[in-house]
Design an enzyme around this catalytic site. Structure first.
Site, PDB file in Angstrom:
ATOM      1  N   HIS A 189      43.715 -40.122  -2.174  1.00 55.11           N
ATOM      2  CA  HIS A 189      42.227 -39.286  -1.978  1.00 55.11           C
ATOM      3  C   HIS A 189      41.254 -39.854  -2.907  1.00 55.11           C
ATOM      4  O   HIS A 189      40.208 -39.094  -3.108  1.00 55.11           O
ATOM      5  CB  HIS A 189      42.428 -37.911  -1.851  1.00 55.11           C
ATOM      6  CG  HIS A 189      43.248 -37.461  -0.723  1.00 55.11           C
ATOM      7  ND1 HIS A 189      44.206 -38.155  -0.263  1.00 55.11           N
ATOM      8  CD2 HIS A 189      42.914 -36.500   0.431  1.00 55.11           C
ATOM      9  CE1 HIS A 189      44.647 -37.486   1.033  1.00 55.11           C
ATOM     10  NE2 HIS A 189      43.922 -36.648   1.425  1.00 55.11           N
ATOM     11  N   PHE A 237      51.958 -31.599   4.355  1.00 58.70           N
ATOM     12  CA  PHE A 237      50.819 -30.827   4.456  1.00 58.70           C
ATOM     13  C   PHE A 237      50.116 -30.537   5.773  1.00 58.70           C
ATOM     14  O   PHE A 237      49.072 -29.839   6.151  1.00 58.70           O
ATOM     15  CB  PHE A 237      49.921 -31.401   3.275  1.00 58.70           C
ATOM     16  CG  PHE A 237      50.665 -31.408   2.234  1.00 58.70           C
ATOM     17  CD1 PHE A 237      50.952 -30.333   1.224  1.00 58.70           C
ATOM     18  CD2 PHE A 237      50.847 -32.715   1.561  1.00 58.70           C
ATOM     19  CE1 PHE A 237      51.652 -30.505  -0.004  1.00 58.70           C
ATOM     20  CE2 PHE A 237      51.780 -32.897   0.339  1.00 58.70           C
ATOM     21  CZ  PHE A 237      51.811 -31.868  -0.174  1.00 58.70           C
TER      22      PHE A 237
END
Length: 217
Positions: A145, A20
């Site tokens: 995260h 990503f």
């Protein structure tokens, strides 16, 4: 002096790999890794996924004559599980039905010709950090995260950044609308700055580069 840049074939391998990280952040990561490699210490990444950013760390480590380390349990972070936007069905082990990005990561490094410059640490970040004792020239936090995981990565690995070394934090998004993708890294970034141990060096989109300049963490 211009920042160090990867060779064209390394950049091609980076762009071809699953992952990503956009190119501009990758270039900033590479430049920081080359700089940190001059300390003669290993470069550590927390959060391997399929090896996209590990390509850049490995090539920078090769340039500096050091070793790149990349740490992941390879079962995917929260946002990569089935039902989430970042899930890739190709990463699921058909036999056990769980994500396993380790085989893809190994293929990524093999294709880039960088296997011998990387040590893969397969396990959970806090478990490995508990027995780690080697100073590091760079720590790149790019793992889970949630606040739990992001703080554990910071607490486990930031103390090992050597004086003058670099702490990189990815997916730092100050906007509260990014709660599920970048608010926990943002809070860790603020924690690092507030500790007095780190000074900001650069900002490239969601990538923050900090230098170890103090003792307290």
């Amino acid at each position: 002096m211009a920042a160090a840049a990867p060779k064209p074939e390394i950049l091609v391998a980076f762009e071809a790999a699953k992952g990503f990280m956009p190119v501009d952040e990758g270039l900033a990561l590479y430049a920081a890794a080359v700089e940190a490699g001059a300390l003669g210490l290993p470069l550590l990444e927390v959060g391997t996924y399929c090896g996209r950013s590990a390509i850049l760390l490995a090539d920078a480590a090769r340039e500096g004559g050091v070793t790149a380390l990349t740490l992941d349990h390879h079962r995917g972070s929260e946002e990569q599980q089935p039902g989430w936007d970042y899930h890739d069905p190709e990463t699921v082990d058909p036999e056990i039905g769980l994500m396993d990005t380790l085989p893809t990561f190994r293929r990524t490094l093999h294709r880039a010709g960088l296997e011998e410059h990387v040590v893969a640490l397969v396990g959970r970040s806090p478990q490995i950090a508990k027995f780690w004792g080697t100073p590091l020239g760079l720590v790149f936090i790019d793992g889970g995260h949630t606040d739990e995981h992001a703080n554990a990565d910071y607490e486990g690995w930031a103390p090992h950044v050597a004086e003058g070394g670099l702490l990189l934090i990815h997916d730092v998004f100050p906007d509260p609308k990014d709660e599920f993708t970048g608010q926990a890294p943002y809070r860790v970034y603020l924690r690092a700055l507030g500790s007095g141990a780190f000074t900001e060096v650069s900002v490239t989109d969601s990538l923050r580069v900090l230098r170890r300049t103090g003792a307290g963490i």
